[in-house]
Design an enzyme around this catalytic site. Sequence first.
Site, PDB file in Angstrom:
ATOM      1  N   ASP A  49     120.769 114.199  21.380  1.00 48.96           N
ATOM      2  CA  ASP A  49     121.140 113.385  22.536  1.00 48.96           C
ATOM      3  C   ASP A  49     120.028 112.358  22.744  1.00 48.96           C
ATOM      4  O   ASP A  49     119.159 112.219  21.894  1.00 48.96           O
ATOM      5  CB  ASP A  49     121.349 114.269  23.781  1.00 48.96           C
ATOM      6  CG  ASP A  49     120.113 115.091  24.118  1.00 48.96           C
ATOM      7  OD1 ASP A  49     119.026 114.765  23.600  1.00 48.96           O
ATOM      8  OD2 ASP A  49     120.234 116.053  24.894  1.00 48.96           O
ATOM      9  N   CYS A  52     116.035 113.036  22.255  1.00 52.85           N
ATOM     10  CA  CYS A  52     115.515 113.716  21.058  1.00 52.85           C
ATOM     11  C   CYS A  52     114.062 113.360  20.722  1.00 52.85           C
ATOM     12  O   CYS A  52     113.337 114.212  20.222  1.00 52.85           O
ATOM     13  CB  CYS A  52     116.442 113.575  19.867  1.00 52.85           C
ATOM     14  SG  CYS A  52     116.352 112.003  19.059  1.00 52.85           S
ATOM     15  N   HIS A 262     117.011 108.857  15.884  1.00 54.49           N
ATOM     16  CA  HIS A 262     117.053 110.319  15.971  1.00 54.49           C
ATOM     17  C   HIS A 262     115.846 110.913  15.242  1.00 54.49           C
ATOM     18  O   HIS A 262     115.485 110.441  14.168  1.00 54.49           O
ATOM     19  CB  HIS A 262     118.345 110.858  15.353  1.00 54.49           C
ATOM     20  CG  HIS A 262     118.412 112.342  15.459  1.00 54.49           C
ATOM     21  ND1 HIS A 262     118.658 112.987  16.656  1.00 54.49           N
ATOM     22  CD2 HIS A 262     118.189 113.325  14.543  1.00 54.49           C
ATOM     23  CE1 HIS A 262     118.601 114.295  16.465  1.00 54.49           C
ATOM     24  NE2 HIS A 262     118.325 114.519  15.200  1.00 54.49           N
TER      25      HIS A 262
END
Length: 275
Positions: A49, A52, A262
């Site tokens: 999400d 991260c 990410h």
Amino acid sequence: HKLSIAPEMDIMEYCRKEWRGNTPVAKRMRKGYEAVAQKFASIRRVRGDNYCALRATLFQALSQATQLPSWLQSEDFTMLSENLLSKYDWIKQWQLKQKLGRKMREISDEIKEYLILLREKWKNISEIKDPIEKQEACDKLFRNEEEEYSLYEALKFLMLNTAIKLYNDDKDGRRVPVFSWLLFARDTSSNPCQLMHNHLNHIGHSGGLEQVEMFLLAYALQYTIQVYRLYKYSTDEFITLYPNDPEEDWPVVTLITEDDRHYNIPVRMCQETML
């Protein structure tokens, strides 16, 4: 409970699963993972999400914590929210975990709770000597959603506090790190109030951390964040340090990213790199 950090998996096995094709991108990613595998044996996937970057950094910091950082020990640490709110009225618009429209005292109290929780968790985990027990304690914490997200609020508030300090230092003619100019050179964050409204309030909700905010996080925690940026393999940005001229006594945490959005975490340093 869903674990925010998946169990470890062999790094090259993970890479083969994720990057099968023969496109230039897949080839570069495989090369990148091979380079990481020279140093680390396993990878743990981090829940994807918009928290991260905070999640991966905090998890790594706690996993290897052996003492409480000095800034967490200071007397006035838990008074931070009251002190800042008394000086900067606009902090009332700090957006807390999706609950809008609260009174000033509530915000200050709630942030204080998060800061106390951060100190308590860090202290407890750093006191665990046995590495397996320490890892279990971290896993347990990152399974507890209520506590986990409260800790991210604490980190975001520490980032705001650091930004205010840097901004004021620059205004007073003191030396500040280069990233601080870049942070406040953006149209959307020319001062700490805008930074809060347009960036920090959105982290975890509608956006993650931008590159320049990785520097801010590193300064807030007084940690060097070392990132393997796999899509930059074979360039001098493949391993990026935030900050790029770290203080010598700052501990280092290591993350992996394929796209600067990410982050996952490498674990289990290979024996030879530890010697």
